[in-house]
Design an enzyme around this catalytic site. Structure first.
Site, mmCIF file in Angstrom:
data_model
loop_
_atom_site.group_PDB
_atom_site.id
_atom_site.type_symbol
_atom_site.label_atom_id
_atom_site.label_comp_id
_atom_site.label_asym_id
_atom_site.label_seq_id
_atom_site.Cartn_x
_atom_site.Cartn_y
_atom_site.Cartn_z
ATOM 1 N N ASP A 95 0.804 -1.215 0.000
ATOM 2 C CA ASP A 95 0.000 0.000 0.000
ATOM 3 C C ASP A 95 0.840 1.270 0.000
ATOM 4 O O ASP A 95 1.997 1.287 0.406
ATOM 5 C CB ASP A 95 -0.976 0.015 1.177
ATOM 6 C CG ASP A 95 -0.311 -0.272 2.519
ATOM 7 O OD1 ASP A 95 0.758 -0.920 2.545
ATOM 8 O OD2 ASP A 95 -0.849 0.154 3.560
ATOM 9 N N GLU A 153 -0.623 -2.317 5.180
ATOM 10 C CA GLU A 153 0.370 -2.224 6.257
ATOM 11 C C GLU A 153 0.302 -0.873 6.951
ATOM 12 O O GLU A 153 0.453 -0.778 8.166
ATOM 13 C CB GLU A 153 1.780 -2.454 5.698
ATOM 14 C CG GLU A 153 2.872 -2.497 6.770
ATOM 15 C CD GLU A 153 3.383 -1.134 7.200
ATOM 16 O OE1 GLU A 153 3.816 -0.985 8.370
ATOM 17 O OE2 GLU A 153 3.340 -0.200 6.377
#
Length: 406
Positions: A95, A153
């Site tokens: 991400d 994350e």
């Protein structure tokens, strides 16, 4: 050799037989190509659909068995090598961040307001490069390589979501290696330290309640502003005097909200903050100290309090035995790359710690600092240098060879 396998090996650079000496130009080009493509198309946490599709396509082309949609947009690739043996997992995150890029790079983000400002694009490139190495050298290796591409994350949810979705239900690795670029270390170096290297990332909200009234008549109120001032000071004092100074930990307040006008004592004040610890006993102590601090402040001024405490991702604790094993691989296979083994611990959060509670492993830091550049994660002008991709690739391939060589 069957035609499909020959094509697969050619797609994975079949000429590459070592990943830790000289680096073939085609793998350098591949690392840069993947990094730049992913950097230009960042996606926020829980929105990594196109990133996951890109990663899955790359793995399938190499011959991996690929599972998508694991705990959201998680992708898991599994590649059985020639000969039975252990399963090694490599984990990276996917991400990006809600940051508007200011690097001026020709491969800068094409998604306004979203940027790979933490370098997760480089992590994916390095792991995909290492997967190509394993495919190209499968005849020399044994066991199974598992590649985990984790979503979310940055919001601390991805690892737990993948575990809850059963990422290890069919195949559980015996070692897991996570990676993160680290601008505190110069590009061309590695960071490998035993024990805790990141902290648990908890957050809390305390609500202090009293009786509001006129600022000129505080004796008729139960002053929540006074409670809040005492609560903050109590908490800081207790954290400083009761916590073990030999164990890294921190308490910070990030928000205080209460009141609507200069002459009105409010009925309620809300405090919000974070606690970072590396040991579970320190975490438990900090929770007790916060209750003590807020209760004392509320009692002093005749009010009440409510504490809502949310435990975040756990601390990352590098397994001592795995750390020693990998340090040995580096010494034997990439002795020219400096390895820093102390002074790496910090109080940031990284949810790979959830995986490391299930499988012995490490979080490996790969230096990304550059002289004269912005060396700060989450900065709109931060870029991971090419040298970091090369160093990470060499480190990961030496780990693969160390654990899975025949």
């Amino acid at each position: 050799m069957p035609e499909y396998r020959e094509k697969r090996l050619l797609a994975a650079n079949s000429g590459l037989k070592t990943g830790f000496g000289g680096l073939a130009m085609h793998i350098m080009s591949y690392l840069q190509k993947v990094y730049r493509e992913l950097h230009a198309q960042p996606e926020l946490s829980a929105q990594e659909a196109q990133t996951a599709a890109f990663v899955a396509a790359e793995l399938k082309e190499m011959g991996f068995t690929v599972t998508t949609g694991v705990g959201g947009h998680g992708v898991v690739g599994v590649f059985p090598l020639v000969g039975s043996g252990p399963t090694l997992a490599l984990r990276c995150d996917m991400d990006a961040l809600p940051v508007s890029e200011e690097t001026g790079a020709d491969f800068a983000s094409q998604n306004p307001g979203v940027m790979h400002a933490c370098g997760h694009d480089s992590h994916m490139a390095m792991v995909l490069g290492a997967c190509r190495y394993a495919v190209a050298n499968e005849e020399r290796l044994r066991g199974t390589l598992m590649a985990i591409f984790q979503p979310s994350e940055e919001v601390g949810m991805g690892a737990r979501s993948m575990l809850e979705a059963g990422v290890f239900s069919r195949l559980k690795p015996f070692r897991l290696v996570g990676i993160h670029n680290w601008p505190d270390l110069p590009a061309g170096t590695l960071g490998l330290q035993s024990g805790p290297i990141t902290a648990s990332t908890d957050q809390f909200k305390a609500v202090l309640r009293g009786v509001g009234g006129h600022g000129a008549r505080p004796h008729q109120t139960r002053d929540t502003i006074a409670m809040a001032a005492a609560a903050v000071q109590n908490a800081f004092t207790l954290a400083q005097r009761r916590a073990d100074p030999a164990s890294p930990q921190v308490l910070s307040f990030g928000a205080i909200r209460g009141g609507t006008s200069f002459n009105i004592i409010p009925e309620q004040v809300v405090l919000e903050g974070t606690v970072r610890t590396v040991r579970s006993e320190d975490q438990a102590l900090m929770i007790r100290l916060l209750h003590q601090a807020f209760k004392a402040a509320a009692d002093l001024h005749g009010g009440s309090y409510e504490l809502m405490y949310e435990e975040g991702v756990p601390a990352v604790v590098n397994d001592p035995a795995v750390t020693a094993e990998i340090a040995g691989f580096f010494a034997a296979r990439i002795p020219d790359i400096p390895v820093v083994s102390e002074g790496l611990a910090s109080l940031i959060g990284e949810d790979v710690g959830c995986f490391l509670q299930e499988v012995p492993g490490i979080l490996l830091f790969i230096g990304s600092g550059q002289e004269g550049a912005v060396n700060e994660l989450h900065n709109p002008r931060f870029l991971v240098p090419c040298q970091t991709l090369v160093t990470g690739y060499k480190a990961l391939t030496s780990i693969i060879a160390g654990y899975l060589s025949k």
